[in-house]
Structures are given as C-alpha cells and as structure tokens.
Design a protein around this motif. Structure first.
Motif, PDB file in Angstrom:
ATOM      1  N   UNK A  26      -8.478  10.409  41.839  1.00  0.00           N
ATOM      2  CA  UNK A  26      -8.956   9.210  41.254  1.00  0.00           C
ATOM      3  C   UNK A  26      -8.225   8.004  42.105  1.00  0.00           C
ATOM      4  N   UNK A  27      -7.581   8.209  43.258  1.00  0.00           N
ATOM      5  CA  UNK A  27      -7.153   7.480  44.005  1.00  0.00           C
ATOM      6  C   UNK A  27      -7.575   7.350  45.555  1.00  0.00           C
ATOM      7  N   UNK A  28      -7.435   6.155  46.108  1.00  0.00           N
ATOM      8  CA  UNK A  28      -7.730   5.798  47.330  1.00  0.00           C
ATOM      9  C   UNK A  28      -6.708   5.262  48.133  1.00  0.00           C
ATOM     10  N   UNK A  29      -6.505   5.421  49.300  1.00  0.00           N
ATOM     11  CA  UNK A  29      -5.604   4.945  50.346  1.00  0.00           C
ATOM     12  C   UNK A  29      -6.094   3.566  50.988  1.00  0.00           C
ATOM     13  N   UNK A  30      -5.367   2.275  50.729  1.00  0.00           N
ATOM     14  CA  UNK A  30      -6.283   1.241  51.197  1.00  0.00           C
ATOM     15  C   UNK A  30      -5.593   0.609  52.464  1.00  0.00           C
ATOM     16  N   UNK A  31      -4.346   0.710  52.600  1.00  0.00           N
ATOM     17  CA  UNK A  31      -3.704   0.045  53.688  1.00  0.00           C
ATOM     18  C   UNK A  31      -1.867   0.164  53.630  1.00  0.00           C
ATOM     19  N   UNK A  32      -1.299  -0.113  54.597  1.00  0.00           N
ATOM     20  CA  UNK A  32       0.289   0.193  54.846  1.00  0.00           C
ATOM     21  C   UNK A  32       0.919  -0.835  55.574  1.00  0.00           C
ATOM     22  N   UNK A  33       2.423  -0.875  55.227  1.00  0.00           N
ATOM     23  CA  UNK A  33       3.047  -1.993  55.983  1.00  0.00           C
ATOM     24  C   UNK A  33       4.398  -1.567  56.004  1.00  0.00           C
ATOM     25  N   UNK A  34       5.051  -1.752  57.119  1.00  0.00           N
ATOM     26  CA  UNK A  34       6.307  -1.886  57.451  1.00  0.00           C
ATOM     27  C   UNK A  34       6.948  -2.874  58.324  1.00  0.00           C
ATOM     28  N   UNK A  35       8.038  -3.466  57.986  1.00  0.00           N
ATOM     29  CA  UNK A  35       8.571  -4.602  58.851  1.00  0.00           C
ATOM     30  C   UNK A  35       8.721  -4.027  60.485  1.00  0.00           C
ATOM     31  N   UNK A  36       8.928  -2.950  60.816  1.00  0.00           N
ATOM     32  CA  UNK A  36       9.032  -2.438  62.024  1.00  0.00           C
ATOM     33  C   UNK A  36       7.625  -1.997  62.487  1.00  0.00           C
ATOM     34  N   UNK A  37       7.127  -2.833  63.436  1.00  0.00           N
ATOM     35  CA  UNK A  37       5.647  -2.556  63.893  1.00  0.00           C
ATOM     36  C   UNK A  37       5.494  -1.222  64.544  1.00  0.00           C
ATOM     37  N   UNK A  38       6.333  -0.563  65.010  1.00  0.00           N
ATOM     38  CA  UNK A  38       6.222   0.676  65.524  1.00  0.00           C
ATOM     39  C   UNK A  38       6.232   1.674  64.516  1.00  0.00           C
ATOM     40  N   UNK A  39       6.767   1.768  63.362  1.00  0.00           N
ATOM     41  CA  UNK A  39       6.646   2.673  62.093  1.00  0.00           C
ATOM     42  C   UNK A  39       5.454   2.297  61.493  1.00  0.00           C
ATOM     43  N   UNK A  40       4.895   1.017  61.453  1.00  0.00           N
ATOM     44  CA  UNK A  40       3.737   0.728  60.867  1.00  0.00           C
ATOM     45  C   UNK A  40       2.543   1.188  61.681  1.00  0.00           C
ATOM     46  N   UNK A  41       2.502   1.120  62.829  1.00  0.00           N
ATOM     47  CA  UNK A  41       1.432   1.601  63.714  1.00  0.00           C
ATOM     48  C   UNK A  41       1.378   3.330  63.289  1.00  0.00           C
ATOM     49  N   UNK A  42       2.566   4.069  63.508  1.00  0.00           N
ATOM     50  CA  UNK A  42       2.562   5.313  63.359  1.00  0.00           C
ATOM     51  C   UNK A  42       2.079   5.864  62.137  1.00  0.00           C
ATOM     52  N   UNK A  43       2.511   5.098  61.072  1.00  0.00           N
ATOM     53  CA  UNK A  43       2.229   5.758  59.575  1.00  0.00           C
ATOM     54  C   UNK A  43       0.776   5.257  59.160  1.00  0.00           C
ATOM     55  N   UNK A  44       0.141   4.098  59.759  1.00  0.00           N
ATOM     56  CA  UNK A  44      -1.071   3.960  59.218  1.00  0.00           C
ATOM     57  C   UNK A  44      -2.215   4.690  59.962  1.00  0.00           C
ATOM     58  N   UNK A  45      -1.738   5.036  61.318  1.00  0.00           N
ATOM     59  CA  UNK A  45      -2.722   5.750  62.156  1.00  0.00           C
ATOM     60  C   UNK A  45      -2.752   7.209  61.960  1.00  0.00           C
ATOM     61  N   UNK A  46      -1.687   7.638  61.094  1.00  0.00           N
ATOM     62  CA  UNK A  46      -1.625   9.021  60.785  1.00  0.00           C
ATOM     63  C   UNK A  46      -2.526   9.312  59.582  1.00  0.00           C
ATOM     64  N   UNK A  47      -3.001   8.521  58.911  1.00  0.00           N
ATOM     65  CA  UNK A  47      -3.691   8.428  57.576  1.00  0.00           C
ATOM     66  C   UNK A  47      -5.068   7.662  57.835  1.00  0.00           C
ATOM     67  N   UNK A  48      -5.237   7.058  58.852  1.00  0.00           N
ATOM     68  CA  UNK A  48      -6.342   6.597  59.183  1.00  0.00           C
ATOM     69  C   UNK A  48      -6.896   5.350  58.481  1.00  0.00           C
ATOM     70  N   UNK A  49      -5.773   4.426  58.190  1.00  0.00           N
ATOM     71  CA  UNK A  49      -5.837   3.116  57.498  1.00  0.00           C
ATOM     72  C   UNK A  49      -5.343   1.998  58.341  1.00  0.00           C
TER      73      UNK A  49
END
Length: 328
Positions: A26-49
C-alpha cells in the motif's frame, strides 16, 4: 497508495526503509533527498527514483504523503519538525531526537497536526523477544533478577560502517547511541523503562573519536540488574541475551540461534528449546497501519522517548566516569 519520500541517506538503513516502501502493498516510493549530492545520487539510483532538489521541494511535493527520516541524528529534530509542519507522516531511525525534551515536543507537535510519527524499534517485534514477554507475563520466570542483551557487529573491523558514524556531534555519540539503542530498549522492555541508576563504560579499540565498545549497567529499585552491550568491533557479529528470574532462566544466542529455558516448568536438568510465536509487524508496517487508522502507535512513541532518556543517561555516566542517578 501512500507516497513515500526518503529524507537523508546518512544512515546505513536509509535504503532498507526505501525497500520496505517498495515492497509494502500500500505504499510507493516517490523521491529522495540528502544535502550531500553524492549520497543523494547513490541512494536514489539504488531504488530507481528521482532526487528532490532540496528538502523544501520534497516536502512540497503533493505526491509525498509521508517521509522516512535517516539523516544524521543531530538533524532529526529540525527535519522531523519541518515534515510535521508540512503535514507529512514520519517514520524515523532511532534515536527520535538527541534529548528527551525534543522527543516530547516532536510527539506533541505530531499529535496536534494529526501526523503519525513512528520510530524504528524493530527488535521489539521479533519472535524471541515476543516469547520472552509472554513468559514474563505468565509468571513462568518468577521475579526477574537479571537481564543482559548484546548487539555487536564488525563494522569498523571490516570497513563497511561509514566513518561519519564516528562524528560525536552528528551521531550524538558512538556505538551505544546507534547499535546500543537495541539492547537499551530491550532491557527497558524486559525490566522496566525507569531504572534508578546507570553506569556506563565506553572504550575505543579502533581509536575513533567515539566509543566502539560499550557496556551499560542499569540498576533497578527492586534489585534487578540490566546489562546493555554494543560493539562495532566484534567478529563475528552477535545478537544474544539472557533473562534470569527466581523460577527459570532464558538464553538466546551464545553459540546457538534459538531460545532455550531451564528451571521451573522447563525442568532443572537441561536447557529446553522454547517454541516461538510469530513475529509482530515491523515498525514500518505499524506506521502504515497507523496512517490508515488501523493501529495505535502511541506505545512506540513512548518507548522511543524512554530510549532517548536511557542513552542520554548512559552518555552522561560515561563522561562523568561514575554511576549516576536515573532522571525519570
């Protein structure tokens, strides 16, 4: 479907909760954010968002109904407060906040806003702990006299635990403020949330600025003693506990991944394996159920507040190098 946004990839569990959002029916993953651009890229790419431009953008996204907060612990209060003001439900990694006053304020703000706030305290729902709780409540153990819980891994020996966990400011401590939260809230669950004294001994085998080895002893008014242990420098990793009462005792781990009992109705001659109940719902599922009005998460929030009180006391004892009275 409840839209979930990931706020922060600082903590190693960020992608675990993102996976739960993908796996939950009953949930869906929409987006992600981190103030560190490298962490944000790694995390969102890992889940395709797609990454959000900043926190304001994520909180303003109409498709985001709720957020998982896995920022540095020092940022929890500000980030969670902003999410509550934006009307977003919040699931957060422990600790809820660095101080008890901040925990209580966040809970009050969430309740006033009609926002569901749940903290990840997953060991409370696991089968062995549910079995322990049942045996305590049934009286099979008698009066409890001692409990010990150990959580340990090899994160700083094997090199997989990020160095940011060694920052005493952003992490609000070391091994005990992170991994040690699990044995802390389990000791409170078993023996009670309010001991009368706390004595902490911290060590640093790996020469980091924070402790990587911790033992905290809680003394209770009835004479019972609780021991919570945590380590980032243990090979192999371990989850083990013992609970002892005037009638019987329980062991888990210590070389065997099963719960055993001895004494009382279990017999005095040998250790007997205890049948385990089903596991309870993971805190993430509790959160979703609470959002949908099918569960009450108030006990989770109360336990999270008392956990912070325990960790604050342990850190104070370690700094002082002495036993301190517990401020309930």
């Amino acid at each position: 479907m409840i839209g979930i946004g990931v706020v922060g990839y600082w903590h190693v569990h960020a992608n675990d909760y993102a996976r739960e959002a993908l796996d939950h029916p009953r949930t869906r993953l929409v987006t992600g954010y981190d103030p560190d651009p490298a962490l944000a890229r790694e995390g969102t790419r890992a889940r395709g968002i797609e990454p959000a431009a900043d926190l304001d953008a994520l909180l303003a996204n109409p498709e985001v109904d709720a957020v998982t907060v896995t920022t540095a612990t020092s940022d929890h209060t500000e980030v969670i407060r902003r999410a509550i003001k934006a009307g977003k439900h919040v699931f957060t990694e422990k600790l809820l906040a660095p101080t008890v006053a901040e925990c209580e304020a966040l809970i009050q703000e969430a309740e006033a806003a009609g926002v569901q706030l749940v903290v990840s305290l997953p060991r409370l729902t696991e089968s062995p702990i549910r079995a322990v709780r049942g045996l305590i409540d049934s009286g099979d153990l008698g009066t409890l006299t001692y409990a010990r819980v150990r959580m340990a891994h090899d994160g700083w020996l094997a090199g997989w635990l990020p160095e940011r966990f060694a920052d005493p400011v952003t992490a609000i401590g070391g091994a005990f403020a992170d991994l040690g939260c699990h044995p802390a809230y389990l000791i409170q669950h078993i023996l009670g949330s309010t001991p009368v004294t706390v004595t902490a001994t911290y060590g640093s085998v790996s020469a980091h600025a924070v402790e990587d080895n911790a033992v905290v002893v809680a003394g209770y008014a009835d004479g019972a003693v609780g021991v919570a242990e945590a380590s980032f420098v243990t090979t192999p990793g371990a989850f083990a506990f013992e609970v002892r009462g005037t009638r019987a005792s329980l062991l888990f781990g210590f070389g065997q991944e099963k719960l055993t009992a001895k004494g009382g109705r279990f017999g005095e001659q040998s250790w007997s394996e205890v049948e385990l109940p089903d596991a309870g719902p993971h805190p993430f599922r509790l959160w979703i159920d609470a959002i949908e009005g099918r569960a009450d998460a108030s006990a989770n929030r109360a336990a999270a507040t008392e956990l912070t009180r325990f960790v604050v006391a342990a850190n104070e004892s370690a700094r002082a190098g002495q036993t301190i009275p517990y401020q309930a």
